[in-house]
Design an enzyme around this catalytic site. Structure first.
Site, PDB file in Angstrom:
ATOM      1  N   HIS A  40       0.830  -1.205   0.000  1.00 21.67           N
ATOM      2  CA  HIS A  40       0.000   0.000   0.000  1.00 21.67           C
ATOM      3  C   HIS A  40       0.863   1.253   0.000  1.00 21.67           C
ATOM      4  CE1 HIS A  40       1.239  -0.576   4.154  1.00 21.67           C
ATOM      5  NE2 HIS A  40       1.206   0.754   4.232  1.00 21.67           N
ATOM      6  N   HIS A 126       5.364   6.636  -1.188  1.00 21.09           N
ATOM      7  CA  HIS A 126       6.190   5.438  -1.335  1.00 21.09           C
ATOM      8  C   HIS A 126       5.461   4.198  -0.837  1.00 21.09           C
ATOM      9  CE1 HIS A 126       6.830   6.459   2.912  1.00 21.09           C
ATOM     10  NE2 HIS A 126       7.066   5.169   3.089  1.00 21.09           N
TER      11      HIS A 126
END
Ligand code: ATP
Ligand code: MG
Length: 184
Positions: A40, A126
């Protein structure tokens, strides 16, 4: 309970990251790699909260997501926190439109309004790949060799999920508590 909001990475982008993780594991570095199930992009980390607060957090997340449509994202460069020279958290950057930053900022400010301090650091989208084990280190720029090992796959972020992070002996498991479709 431990909560955070993020965009799940699915389909081809996820498969590309899973393949990259397999290459990385071959190095036998002193790194705890993330589980493949829960890949995720974190947008807002709420941390440990009393379960009674779940509803107000859900409401803040719903409100922040209003007006956000599907996001054209893409796998980008590898990186590390606190820096490439001293890698502790290894990650894969995510490229996105200004609407992604706007959504992150709306979550940040929505959280602030209900008592969660904003992150002091700039948003660096990120996907965490792994964490260097306590008391160990990697060579500076250890990830440089891997820049050619994956494709910069474009993908669409269509969901915002409020996750509960459940710490287990095998590492954290991320359970969805609320899933919102980004469809504005
Ligand atoms: P562990 O802490 O056991 O190594 P984890 O970091 O994956 O595992 P959590 O700490 O519950 O699990 O974090 C959930 C998500 O929130 C992860 O994407 C993590 O990188 C992110 N996160 C954790 N702490 C913070 C923080 N202080 N600020 C911003 N994001 C965070
Ligand atoms: Mg953590």
């Amino acid at each position: 309970m431990r909560l955070f909001a993020g965009i799940p990475i699915v389909d081809e982008a996820r498969r590309e990251i899973v393949a990259l993780l397999a290459h990385l594991r071959e190095r036998d570095w002193p790194v705890r790699w993330v589980r493949e199930e829960g890949l995720h992009l974190t947008l807002k980390f709420f941390g440990e909260v009393a379960p009674e607060r779940l509803e107000v957090i859900e409401e803040a997340v719903r409100f922040a997501a209003q007006g956000t449509g599907a996001l054209a994202l893409g796998l980008d460069q590898l990186g590390a926190f606190p820096s490439a020279a001293r890698p502790r958290v290894l990650w894969l950057g995510i490229a996105g439109p200004s609407a992604l930053e706007l959504l992150q900022d709306r979550l940040e400010r929505g959280g602030e309004a209900i008592g969660f301090p904003p992150e002091g650091t700039p948003f660096q989208p990120h996907v965490t790949l792994g964490r260097v084990r306590e008391g160990h280190r990697l060579p500076p720029r250890a990830l440089d060799d891997f820049e050619e090992q994956y494709a910069r796959v474009p993908f669409v972020g269509t969901r915002l999920v409020l996750y509960e992070s459940v710490l287990t002996t095998g590492g954290p498991r991320y359970d969805s508590r609320l899933t919102l479709e980004l469809t504005a």
